[in-house]
Each structure stands twice: as structure tokens, then as C-alpha cells.
Design a protein around this motif. Sequence first.
Motif, PDB file in Angstrom:
ATOM      1  N   ALA A 134       5.831  16.008   7.579  1.00  0.00           N
ATOM      2  CA  ALA A 134       4.888  14.892   7.700  1.00  0.00           C
ATOM      3  C   ALA A 134       3.696  15.235   8.568  1.00  0.00           C
ATOM      4  CB  ALA A 134       5.608  13.666   8.261  1.00  0.00           C
ATOM      5  N   LEU A 135       3.776  16.329   9.330  1.00  0.00           N
ATOM      6  CA  LEU A 135       2.671  16.730  10.192  1.00  0.00           C
ATOM      7  C   LEU A 135       1.629  17.575   9.463  1.00  0.00           C
ATOM      8  CD1 LEU A 135       4.675  17.695  13.401  1.00  0.00           C
ATOM      9  CD2 LEU A 135       3.392  15.585  12.972  1.00  0.00           C
ATOM     10  N   ALA A 136       1.860  17.893   8.199  1.00  0.00           N
ATOM     11  CA  ALA A 136       0.888  18.681   7.435  1.00  0.00           C
ATOM     12  C   ALA A 136      -0.458  17.971   7.475  1.00  0.00           C
ATOM     13  CB  ALA A 136       1.351  18.839   5.991  1.00  0.00           C
ATOM     14  N   PRO A 137      -1.537  18.642   7.917  1.00  0.00           N
ATOM     15  CA  PRO A 137      -2.810  17.969   8.155  1.00  0.00           C
ATOM     16  C   PRO A 137      -3.403  17.291   6.928  1.00  0.00           C
ATOM     17  CG  PRO A 137      -3.058  20.359   8.235  1.00  0.00           C
ATOM     18  CD  PRO A 137      -1.593  20.070   8.237  1.00  0.00           C
ATOM     19  N   ARG A 138      -3.225  17.880   5.742  1.00  0.00           N
ATOM     20  CA  ARG A 138      -3.798  17.265   4.545  1.00  0.00           C
ATOM     21  C   ARG A 138      -3.075  15.984   4.180  1.00  0.00           C
ATOM     22  NH1 ARG A 138      -4.818  20.590  -0.622  1.00  0.00           N
ATOM     23  NH2 ARG A 138      -2.886  21.652  -0.150  1.00  0.00           N
ATOM     24  N   SER A 139      -1.860  15.815   4.672  1.00  0.00           N
ATOM     25  CA  SER A 139      -1.102  14.609   4.374  1.00  0.00           C
ATOM     26  C   SER A 139      -1.243  13.567   5.470  1.00  0.00           C
ATOM     27  CB  SER A 139       0.377  14.965   4.181  1.00  0.00           C
ATOM     28  OG  SER A 139       1.180  13.817   4.111  1.00  0.00           O
ATOM     29  N   LEU A 140      -1.189  14.007   6.740  1.00  0.00           N
ATOM     30  CA  LEU A 140      -1.112  13.081   7.868  1.00  0.00           C
ATOM     31  C   LEU A 140      -2.302  12.138   7.956  1.00  0.00           C
ATOM     32  CD1 LEU A 140       0.474  12.235  10.343  1.00  0.00           C
ATOM     33  CD2 LEU A 140      -0.726  13.986  11.652  1.00  0.00           C
ATOM     34  N   GLY A 141      -3.525  12.669   8.202  1.00  0.00           N
ATOM     35  CA  GLY A 141      -4.689  11.813   8.336  1.00  0.00           C
ATOM     36  C   GLY A 141      -5.044  11.115   7.051  1.00  0.00           C
ATOM     37  N   LEU A 142      -4.858  11.801   5.938  1.00  0.00           N
ATOM     38  CA  LEU A 142      -5.185  11.219   4.635  1.00  0.00           C
ATOM     39  C   LEU A 142      -4.343   9.989   4.359  1.00  0.00           C
ATOM     40  CD1 LEU A 142      -6.558  11.320   1.838  1.00  0.00           C
ATOM     41  CD2 LEU A 142      -4.757  12.919   1.130  1.00  0.00           C
ATOM     42  N   ARG A 143      -3.053  10.083   4.539  1.00  0.00           N
ATOM     43  CA  ARG A 143      -2.176   8.954   4.249  1.00  0.00           C
ATOM     44  C   ARG A 143      -2.458   7.773   5.165  1.00  0.00           C
ATOM     45  NH1 ARG A 143       2.706   9.951   5.640  1.00  0.00           N
ATOM     46  NH2 ARG A 143       3.765   8.418   4.311  1.00  0.00           N
ATOM     47  N   GLU A 144      -2.704   8.039   6.434  1.00  0.00           N
ATOM     48  CA  GLU A 144      -2.968   6.951   7.376  1.00  0.00           C
ATOM     49  C   GLU A 144      -4.229   6.183   6.994  1.00  0.00           C
ATOM     50  OE1 GLU A 144      -3.149   8.813  11.157  1.00  0.00           O
ATOM     51  OE2 GLU A 144      -0.980   8.857  11.446  1.00  0.00           O
ATOM     52  N   ARG A 145      -5.283   6.908   6.638  1.00  0.00           N
ATOM     53  CA  ARG A 145      -6.539   6.253   6.280  1.00  0.00           C
ATOM     54  C   ARG A 145      -6.482   5.616   4.898  1.00  0.00           C
ATOM     55  NH1 ARG A 145      -7.705  10.422   9.639  1.00  0.00           N
ATOM     56  NH2 ARG A 145      -9.340  10.106  11.191  1.00  0.00           N
ATOM     57  N   ALA A 146      -5.679   6.197   4.024  1.00  0.00           N
ATOM     58  CA  ALA A 146      -5.631   5.704   2.645  1.00  0.00           C
ATOM     59  C   ALA A 146      -4.748   4.474   2.476  1.00  0.00           C
ATOM     60  CB  ALA A 146      -5.137   6.816   1.724  1.00  0.00           C
ATOM     61  N   MET A 147      -3.749   4.317   3.328  1.00  0.00           N
ATOM     62  CA  MET A 147      -2.733   3.297   3.092  1.00  0.00           C
ATOM     63  C   MET A 147      -3.287   1.882   2.913  1.00  0.00           C
ATOM     64  SD  MET A 147       0.334   2.754   2.364  1.00  0.00           S
ATOM     65  CE  MET A 147       1.122   4.310   2.762  1.00  0.00           C
ATOM     66  N   PRO A 148      -4.234   1.405   3.731  1.00  0.00           N
ATOM     67  CA  PRO A 148      -4.729   0.038   3.506  1.00  0.00           C
ATOM     68  C   PRO A 148      -5.329  -0.156   2.115  1.00  0.00           C
ATOM     69  CG  PRO A 148      -5.419   0.835   5.653  1.00  0.00           C
ATOM     70  CD  PRO A 148      -4.850   2.013   4.927  1.00  0.00           C
ATOM     71  N   TYR A 149      -6.018   0.853   1.609  1.00  0.00           N
ATOM     72  CA  TYR A 149      -6.644   0.751   0.291  1.00  0.00           C
ATOM     73  C   TYR A 149      -5.611   0.891  -0.825  1.00  0.00           C
ATOM     74  CZ  TYR A 149     -10.676   1.467   3.261  1.00  0.00           C
ATOM     75  OH  TYR A 149     -11.617   1.336   4.260  1.00  0.00           O
ATOM     76  N   LEU A 150      -4.609   1.726  -0.605  1.00  0.00           N
ATOM     77  CA  LEU A 150      -3.527   1.834  -1.578  1.00  0.00           C
ATOM     78  C   LEU A 150      -2.768   0.519  -1.679  1.00  0.00           C
ATOM     79  CD1 LEU A 150      -2.042   5.354  -0.673  1.00  0.00           C
ATOM     80  CD2 LEU A 150      -3.679   4.805  -2.485  1.00  0.00           C
ATOM     81  N   GLU A 151      -2.539  -0.112  -0.534  1.00  0.00           N
ATOM     82  CA  GLU A 151      -1.829  -1.394  -0.538  1.00  0.00           C
ATOM     83  C   GLU A 151      -2.650  -2.475  -1.228  1.00  0.00           C
ATOM     84  OE1 GLU A 151      -1.065  -1.916   3.601  1.00  0.00           O
ATOM     85  OE2 GLU A 151       0.861  -0.846   3.533  1.00  0.00           O
ATOM     86  N   ASP A 152      -3.968  -2.491  -1.002  1.00  0.00           N
ATOM     87  CA  ASP A 152      -4.825  -3.465  -1.679  1.00  0.00           C
ATOM     88  C   ASP A 152      -4.798  -3.258  -3.193  1.00  0.00           C
ATOM     89  OD1 ASP A 152      -5.513  -4.609   0.697  1.00  0.00           O
ATOM     90  OD2 ASP A 152      -7.486  -3.653   0.841  1.00  0.00           O
TER      91      ASP A 152
END
Length: 283
Positions: free
Chosen positions: A83-101
Motif C-alpha cells: 500500500a506504500l507504493a507511491p503510484r498507488s498511495l497518493g493517487l488513491r487518496e486524492r481520487a477516492m472522493p471523486y470515485l465515490e461521487d
Amino acid sequence: MSRRDDDQGGSGAGPSVTARVLGILSAFGPGAEALTLSGIARAAGLPLSTAHRLVGELAAWGALERGEDGRYRVGLRLWEVGALAPRSLGLRERAMPYLEDLYEATRQNVQLGVRDGHEVVYVERLAHPEAVRVFTRVGGRMPLHATGVGQVLLAYAPAAVQEEVLAGPLPALTPRTITDPHVLRRTLAAVRREGVAVCDGMVDLLSMSVAAPVRGEDDRVVASLSVVVPSAGAEPRAIVPAVRAAARGISRALGSPAARRRPLGVVTAPPGAEPPAEAEQGA
């Protein structure tokens, strides 16, 4: 044979300890989530005694867990590291609100993926219980040419990567999967021109995906998101605006200047310039 000899394959020419450990971890996958010790040894090509020792060390560290049934599964410690992989970590955190919408707006499966070589790796997925089935999972891989997320990532990948994929092979997951490199080349040009990919029945005949690119702070495409809907009766044009809006929102959150200036993913040319030759080929 000493432990040192065993680690080095006796003569020193065999696989290293690292290679053997990676072989053990690679034994796990879809359909092989829980394995016996003998199953791990067989899949990794290791003597049972060697597998026993290495699996024990992995379990002690937390990379593997042994259940009450005696079978081993991937442990939480390994997930924590991954889960600490950089391409996944920051991307998922920033993307989640828009994915949920997007999920709430469509009540369908929403996916986010990144490119790794010639494959797409899914780093997030929101699945509605009543939505059409999907064959992807978080951490799972699919070939780039066969999925909406993958076609977007391939369309914006370096030219060398595109040519490698176009050179094949292009395996068919269904009768509708694109396997002709000439058709795929035209499809990728259309994705770049329109800023969206629509894949109907290419992974499963019952589903269709609509995908759009996500850009990072240097405006390069770093990910792609999609919505998967039932193929029967689906109207892609009704889904595209929501998918584009979500992709644009994630891109803004990642610092993309292009996401603030113009429609995301659409190819533009300076006034009076000819459109790119590829874009004239059509879909």
C-alpha cells in the motif's frame, strides 16, 4: 547439505534466496488465494524442506498467514508494504472522493488503474452489489488492449510501448476483443482524439466500460478511471460526461494544469495547424 548450500542451490548456480521467496509469493493469485505447503512448494518449484523453511520465515514476518485449515494466505504485513507504493498511495487518496461521487451517481462498478509494462494494474475499485459482474480486483492485472482503462493508458503511453503492444500477441478475452493491430491503432487514435475509451464486451460479453485519462502535475497521463455498466441497453454518451468530470476532478487534485484549462484528454492543435495524422484515421 548445509543451509548455505541449500540457499545457493548446492553449486551456487541455482536460484537465489530472493528468487525463491519471490517464487513462493508468486504462487498466490486468483483461484490460488489459499495454498497448502506442498502446493506452494510445487508451484514455486522448490523442495518441500526448502519451502517449509522459507514459508515459516515469511509467516513469522507476517507476509503469509496460516489459517486453521492449515493453508497459507497472503498476510496483512505484505499488504501494508504494498500500500506504500507511491503510484498507488497518493493517487488513491486524492481520487477516492471523486470515485465515490461517480459511484453514487451511476450505482455501477467504478475502477481506477495504472499502467505497469503492457498491463493495467487496478489500484482501486468500488463495486455495487447489484451492478454487472466484473473480473477485475484491486491489485489485479489485465492486458492493456482489452479494457477501457487499459486502452486509455495505452493511447497515452510512450510510442515505444504502443509499438511493442501492437506487435502482439493480442489475446482475445471474448470474440469482441480487439486482436487486429491495425484496428487497435485506429482505436488508440480515436481515444486520444475524443479523450475517452468505450469497450463493449471485450472482457465480458455482458458488460461495457467507459474510461477517461487522469493527468498528473506534469500533465502526463498517470492513471485511468472507468465505469463498467451492463452492455444491454447501455448508452455510452449518457455516461461519458460523468466519467470525464470525475477524471478531471482527480487530475485537478493531482495538480494538472491541463485539467483547469481545457476538457481533459481532448487533443487540441494551435490555430491553423493540421490535426495529428493519427487522429484523422478515425475509430
